[in-house]
Design an enzyme around this catalytic site. Sequence first.
Site, PDB file in Angstrom:
ATOM      1  N   PRO A   1       6.921 -11.322 -12.977  1.00 32.37           N
ATOM      2  CA  PRO A   1       6.664 -12.094 -11.750  1.00 32.37           C
ATOM      3  C   PRO A   1       5.681 -11.358 -10.834  1.00 32.37           C
ATOM      4  O   PRO A   1       5.629 -10.129 -10.796  1.00 32.37           O
ATOM      5  CB  PRO A   1       8.046 -12.185 -11.095  1.00 32.37           C
TER       6      PRO A   1
ATOM      7  N   GLY B   1       7.777  -6.154  -7.004  1.00 33.55           N
ATOM      8  CA  GLY B   1       8.237  -4.775  -6.922  1.00 33.55           C
ATOM      9  C   GLY B   1       8.389  -4.116  -8.276  1.00 33.55           C
ATOM     10  O   GLY B   1       9.086  -3.102  -8.404  1.00 33.55           O
TER      11      GLY B   1
ATOM     12  N   ASP C   1       0.309   3.364  -8.514  1.00 29.83           N
ATOM     13  CA  ASP C   1       1.247   3.247  -9.628  1.00 29.83           C
ATOM     14  C   ASP C   1       0.559   3.218 -10.993  1.00 29.83           C
ATOM     15  O   ASP C   1       1.238   3.284 -12.021  1.00 29.83           O
ATOM     16  CB  ASP C   1       2.095   1.972  -9.490  1.00 29.83           C
TER      17      ASP C   1
ATOM     18  N   GLY D   1       3.580  -5.192 -11.522  1.00 33.31           N
ATOM     19  CA  GLY D   1       2.909  -6.112 -12.432  1.00 33.31           C
ATOM     20  C   GLY D   1       1.398  -5.958 -12.431  1.00 33.31           C
ATOM     21  O   GLY D   1       0.764  -5.922 -13.494  1.00 33.31           O
ATOM     22  N   GLY D   2       0.788  -5.840 -11.253  1.00 37.65           N
ATOM     23  CA  GLY D   2      -0.659  -5.662 -11.182  1.00 37.65           C
ATOM     24  C   GLY D   2      -1.091  -4.306 -11.688  1.00 37.65           C
ATOM     25  O   GLY D   2      -2.094  -4.183 -12.405  1.00 37.65           O
TER      26      GLY D   2
ATOM     27  N   LYS E   1       8.034  -2.004 -14.524  1.00 38.25           N
ATOM     28  CA  LYS E   1       8.822  -0.823 -14.189  1.00 38.25           C
ATOM     29  C   LYS E   1       9.848  -1.185 -13.126  1.00 38.25           C
ATOM     30  O   LYS E   1       9.707  -2.161 -12.378  1.00 38.25           O
ATOM     31  CB  LYS E   1       7.925   0.327 -13.696  1.00 38.25           C
TER      32      LYS E   1
ATOM     33  N   ALA F   1       4.155 -10.010  -7.333  1.00 36.77           N
ATOM     34  CA  ALA F   1       4.695  -9.475  -6.068  1.00 36.77           C
ATOM     35  C   ALA F   1       6.214  -9.335  -6.134  1.00 36.77           C
ATOM     36  O   ALA F   1       6.944  -9.799  -5.265  1.00 36.77           O
ATOM     37  CB  ALA F   1       4.292 -10.366  -4.892  1.00 36.77           C
TER      38      ALA F   1
END
Length: 287
Positions: free
Chosen positions: A96, A100, A138, A103-104, A11, A98
Amino acid sequence: MHTFEINAYAKINLGLDVIGRLPDGYHQVKMIMQSVDLHDTLTFCRTQEAGDITLTTDSPGLSVGRDNLICKAAAAMLQAFGIEEGVRIHLHKAIPIAAGMAGGSTDAAAALKGINELFHIHAPLSRLMELGVSIGADVPYCLLGGTALAEGIGEVLTPLPPLADCTLLLAKPDISVSTKYVYEHLDGISGYRHPDMDGMKASIQAGNLDGVLACLGNVLEAVTIPAWPIIASIQEQMRHLGADGCLMSGSGPTVFGIFRDRALAEKACDNMQQGGLAPWVCITRPV
């Protein structure tokens, strides 16, 4: 043996405002989130051993232990629905770390969806969101996807119409930015500009890309750009290469540029790859 794959979409934040802080320390936000076609892929397989959660990945250095949000999501699902089997999950990482771009969180959301399907649980989206918010603010948005207004700590979601057609150029410098650091230091800053989130929402609803571009804004840049000026340098380079608008996503350090002309975006991507400010550059689009 039943296996299947789920894509976990990254996102960007078209707008990010912080409007207060709650007694528990969480920040109240008002954000407009947008899924993009860049995605990780999770592959799921059932196992016979109760409670077994095995995670593998092609991403060197990424933890595959119980601290990984995928494992937390899997454990939450197995426990919440009394599943007496286990699961093996393989993560192919393209977003990638960390950066922003959630991803996690998007991987955790995909794990919730994947286990819901793998074990034929048939839990509604609202139930998955309840579990997701305990894993990360998120995660509920990542379950929903698309274009949405996020409020509260990010879990109060209002779906919006799709963003007007455009091409996105993503660029991440070779730095790491701590979300915790950014939010903690924002509290010590006054006088930063709050983006026009209502104007952004109205522009998206009207299909007005010019209005969206005019309302781009992220209050967290007030912390990140002074601390990591390369972010501003990437934005300047994107504008010079023809971006109609650009902004840092989330707490950074990834910068995205919005282009009406895909050919111009592809040329800008080539130029940025040669320029050296951002070793990771990617063309994508809203989804």
